[in-house]
Design an enzyme around this catalytic site. Sequence first.
Site, mmCIF file in Angstrom:
data_model
loop_
_atom_site.group_PDB
_atom_site.id
_atom_site.type_symbol
_atom_site.label_atom_id
_atom_site.label_comp_id
_atom_site.label_asym_id
_atom_site.label_seq_id
_atom_site.Cartn_x
_atom_site.Cartn_y
_atom_site.Cartn_z
ATOM 1 N N LYS A 1 0.764 -1.358 -0.072
ATOM 2 C CA LYS A 1 0.074 0.018 0.101
ATOM 3 C C LYS A 1 0.958 1.278 0.044
ATOM 4 C CE LYS A 1 -3.876 1.749 2.505
ATOM 5 N NZ LYS A 1 -4.738 2.001 3.892
ATOM 6 N N SER B 1 -10.031 2.336 2.818
ATOM 7 C CA SER B 1 -9.046 2.930 1.951
ATOM 8 C C SER B 1 -8.084 1.993 0.968
ATOM 9 C CB SER B 1 -8.080 4.062 2.843
ATOM 10 O OG SER B 1 -7.259 3.270 3.543
ATOM 11 N N SER C 1 -10.423 0.142 6.963
ATOM 12 C CA SER C 1 -9.741 0.338 5.659
ATOM 13 C C SER C 1 -8.898 -1.124 5.285
ATOM 14 C CB SER C 1 -8.545 1.111 5.688
ATOM 15 O OG SER C 1 -9.431 2.471 5.213
HETATM 16 N N1 GLN Z 1 -13.461 4.881 5.887
HETATM 17 C C1 GLN Z 1 -12.866 5.249 7.390
HETATM 18 C C2 GLN Z 1 -12.389 6.781 6.901
HETATM 19 O O1 GLN Z 1 -12.547 7.363 6.067
HETATM 20 C C3 GLN Z 1 -11.706 4.469 7.761
HETATM 21 C C4 GLN Z 1 -10.394 4.770 6.919
HETATM 22 C C5 GLN Z 1 -9.444 3.536 7.334
HETATM 23 O O2 GLN Z 1 -9.432 2.771 8.043
HETATM 24 N N2 GLN Z 1 -8.217 4.179 6.791
HETATM 25 O O3 GLN Z 1 -11.907 7.410 7.914
#
Ligand code: GLN
Length: 493
Positions: free
Chosen positions: A78, A158, A182
Amino acid sequence: MTELTDLSLADARRALLNKEVSAVDLAKAQIAAIEQARALNAFIKETPEVALAMAADSDARIARGEAGPLEGVPLGIKDLYCTAGVQTTAASHILEGFTPAYESTVSANLWRDGAVMLGKLNLDEFAMGSSNETSYFGPVISPWRRVGSDAALVPGGSSGGSAAAVAARLCFGATATDTGGSIRQPAAFTGTVGIKPTYGRCSRWGIVAFASSLDQAGPIARTVRDAAILLRSMAGHDPKDTTSVDLPVPDYEAAVGRSIKGMKIGIPKEYRLDGMPAEIESLWSQGVEWLKAAGATIVDISLPHTRYALPAYYIVAPAEASSNLARYDGVRFGLRVPGKDIADMYESTRAAGFGKEVRRRILIGTYVLSAGYYDAYYVRAQKIRTLIKGDFESAFAAGVDAILTPATPSAAFGVGEKGSADPVEMYLNDIFTVTVNMAGLPGIAVPAGTSSEGLPLGLQLIGRAFDEETLFAAAEVIEQSAPKVSLPARWWA
Ligand code: GLN
């Protein structure tokens, strides 16, 4: 004949050790698959030269009998993990052109164990999002499509690039991170397995910070076993991250296949939402039946503060983000937009460098931390966090070994379909996952079925702190019981 790229990570590792395939040939097969899959936009940067050089080193080590636990296995990283000498952007314009001089601890652990890097995977900007649509480098397109439709779907976020690449056979596994869901939400959307380990299990050093008290690294893989193999290499104490915990790393793979007979699985009533789609409800009941059939006892439990988790998360996470992102000012990293003086340079750089969602989070975070509002928002959110943690502690103290919930409230949705008018619509994706980050516990998402439209759906198991092994054992039961679903034909190639 199965193609090389269709092997599981465990089988690829075996084929490498038995010298049925060389690491260089395996890397070449993945590089070719990646080149054919550019329509998915899963990679921000492909690193074929790096992959081939690392694979040649792996072949040499295999020949000398010095193979590490992941020797020659090609992985995607990532693009939130700093990789020495390879651009690291967090999918943000503000970091474009930033080439770290250092390697994140987790990726370094993977290279120590012999893994091969294929490139840097796309994500939501600074990991803020649930659809991979906030990336400066454009959305990732899921390899999945609804039956009878060729509309582009999101892979979740994400870690959308990680999930799409693993599902589409572009790599044998990928690193991901999870601040509020995410790892688990994109895994659920793409029919892959994702585990967010206990906070402190993996080092955060060298991973671009979003919300430091919630961020955790973890793998996305195609099977529970593959996820267990990857986590063992990724995890471990790191003196460079004071929140990483000095506990031995178990052989997680040994937990895969372990009996769950007599295990107590809790079903939290607060996760039964009004208006939850019937197919999610029935997937959940199906999961209960599978675990029962494997000898587990099912108990109803209550986690009373669940409904405050998402609002509290959207105070804590932006607060920490606003502080973490203060460092991007055009001086040290990536983008610099010149200005008439230094303040003007800061402002112009930040205005040009951050996307809309990131700016929204910085504004919210700055607001909830400001002198007049700190007690009303931030302090209250922290108190709620303690209550959420207490809910889980009571359930585990009553003898529950793991908790079963749906991973997401729906299957994957279309690109551009959600959140443009109301960001909360997007935030609701994490309704079942944020609680786990707030409590610092481990959670795994495992494929369990399909939606009426033929898309993957996942279940989540939540465990006691540092008891990832129970999650691997129970998730494997679900994996083995669930009907096998296969990806649509390779429309992207
Ligand atoms: N979707 C959540 C956010 O936008 C979690 C994102 C994540 O776990 N990095 O904060």
